[in-house]
Design a protein around this motif. Sequence first.
Motif, mmCIF file in Angstrom:
data_model
loop_
_atom_site.group_PDB
_atom_site.id
_atom_site.type_symbol
_atom_site.label_atom_id
_atom_site.label_comp_id
_atom_site.label_asym_id
_atom_site.label_seq_id
_atom_site.Cartn_x
_atom_site.Cartn_y
_atom_site.Cartn_z
ATOM 1 N N SER A 130 0.841 -1.192 0.000
ATOM 2 C CA SER A 130 0.000 0.000 0.000
ATOM 3 C C SER A 130 0.875 1.239 0.000
ATOM 4 N N ILE A 131 0.280 2.377 -0.318
ATOM 5 C CA ILE A 131 1.035 3.625 -0.359
ATOM 6 C C ILE A 131 1.555 3.982 1.032
ATOM 7 N N GLN A 132 0.787 3.636 2.076
ATOM 8 C CA GLN A 132 1.248 3.926 3.433
ATOM 9 C C GLN A 132 2.468 3.074 3.795
ATOM 10 N N GLU A 133 2.454 1.803 3.374
ATOM 11 C CA GLU A 133 3.590 0.920 3.657
ATOM 12 C C GLU A 133 4.842 1.404 2.944
ATOM 13 N N ILE A 134 4.693 1.774 1.682
ATOM 14 C CA ILE A 134 5.836 2.247 0.901
ATOM 15 C C ILE A 134 6.387 3.543 1.489
ATOM 16 N N ALA A 135 5.500 4.466 1.829
ATOM 17 C CA ALA A 135 5.935 5.754 2.383
ATOM 18 C C ALA A 135 6.694 5.547 3.687
ATOM 19 N N ARG A 136 6.148 4.690 4.556
ATOM 20 C CA ARG A 136 6.795 4.447 5.847
ATOM 21 C C ARG A 136 8.162 3.803 5.676
ATOM 22 N N THR A 137 8.265 2.822 4.785
ATOM 23 C CA THR A 137 9.525 2.108 4.578
ATOM 24 C C THR A 137 10.578 3.003 3.932
ATOM 25 N N ALA A 138 10.133 3.864 3.014
ATOM 26 C CA ALA A 138 11.074 4.735 2.299
ATOM 27 C C ALA A 138 11.420 5.992 3.089
ATOM 28 N N GLY A 139 10.730 6.216 4.203
ATOM 29 C CA GLY A 139 10.998 7.419 4.987
ATOM 30 C C GLY A 139 10.490 8.674 4.310
ATOM 31 N N THR A 140 9.416 8.540 3.525
ATOM 32 C CA THR A 140 8.836 9.698 2.853
ATOM 33 C C THR A 140 7.373 9.796 3.259
ATOM 34 N N THR A 141 6.563 10.484 2.483
ATOM 35 C CA THR A 141 5.154 10.664 2.828
ATOM 36 C C THR A 141 4.260 10.195 1.689
ATOM 37 N N SER A 142 3.020 9.890 2.042
ATOM 38 C CA SER A 142 2.045 9.515 1.015
ATOM 39 C C SER A 142 1.824 10.665 0.044
ATOM 40 N N ARG A 143 1.872 11.884 0.555
ATOM 41 C CA ARG A 143 1.696 13.056 -0.315
ATOM 42 C C ARG A 143 2.780 13.104 -1.384
ATOM 43 N N THR A 144 4.043 12.825 -0.989
ATOM 44 C CA THR A 144 5.144 12.822 -1.962
ATOM 45 C C THR A 144 4.920 11.755 -3.019
ATOM 46 N N LEU A 145 4.510 10.566 -2.606
ATOM 47 C CA LEU A 145 4.285 9.490 -3.565
ATOM 48 C C LEU A 145 3.132 9.828 -4.500
ATOM 49 N N ARG A 146 2.094 10.447 -3.966
ATOM 50 C CA ARG A 146 0.977 10.861 -4.839
ATOM 51 C C ARG A 146 1.451 11.904 -5.845
ATOM 52 N N LEU A 196 8.453 -0.637 -6.998
ATOM 53 C CA LEU A 196 9.387 -0.533 -5.875
ATOM 54 C C LEU A 196 10.806 -0.244 -6.369
ATOM 55 N N VAL A 197 11.225 -0.957 -7.433
ATOM 56 C CA VAL A 197 12.556 -0.731 -8.003
ATOM 57 C C VAL A 197 12.640 0.667 -8.599
ATOM 58 N N ARG A 198 11.575 1.098 -9.242
ATOM 59 C CA ARG A 198 11.568 2.445 -9.824
ATOM 60 C C ARG A 198 11.695 3.503 -8.727
ATOM 61 N N LEU A 199 11.016 3.296 -7.596
ATOM 62 C CA LEU A 199 11.121 4.242 -6.493
ATOM 63 C C LEU A 199 12.542 4.261 -5.941
#
Length: 253
Positions: free
Chosen positions: A4-20, A46-49
């Motif tokens: 989920s976007i929340q999982e990715i944001a938390r793991t990457a140390g960023t925010t859902s807003r940034t990913l959006r 994930l690799v692209r991020l």
Amino acid sequence: MEWSIQEIARTAGTTSRTLRHYGEVGLLRPSRVAANGYRYYDAHALVRLQRILLLRELGLGLPAIAEALDGDRGPADTAAALDAHLELLEQERRRIGRQIASVQTTLRKLREGEPLMADEVLDGFDHTRYEEEVTRRWGKAAYERGDRWWRSLSEAERRGFQRRQRDIADDFAAAHAAGESPDGVAAQEITRRQYEWISAGWQGREPSAEAFAGLGQMYVDDPRFTAHYDAHGEGTAEFVRDAMRVYADRNLA
């Protein structure tokens, strides 16, 4: 597998807003959007991020990152790009390792009352982090000449040399933004200054046409140099490369 976007944001140390935002500008689209509007990302995303975050750390802006990623044509291109990133990270790890060892040595000597040595205290903080790369590209003799010359400069002279380069980069960016042609009079005058600036570090052995044009190509091929020049204005690195190639053909061949 997807996250989920929340999982990715938390793991990457960023925010859902940034990913959006990355999705809105076409940089990182979710692999799936659920009926409730939740965004999910698969292994490819994930690799692209990972690559986006690596390029951001190198100082690239989002348009430059998009251009770099759009050049990929499949897994082979992605793997090659990650190989290049890995080499840069390994170089940085070695440099940081030297800094850690330097600080540890300084702390130990301060606590034990031992005399400090300049080469120990400052190890890992100077331009010698480029030794491997310069030696690989142009030979050990080229590095040693440049190293002797750099060490012979005073701190004021070093700052002046670096200031000259920043001024040249700014002028390249201004010429590019004004719509000047790389082979025009204005751009070629700036390139002449660039050649003189580069020649100073070659210590009496001015770069050949091939070497000068090769340096220009490196400004585009190496993300570190691209980030440096494009920080002055998007597309500046390519403009500099083209101007240097013209100068080499006209004046050095």
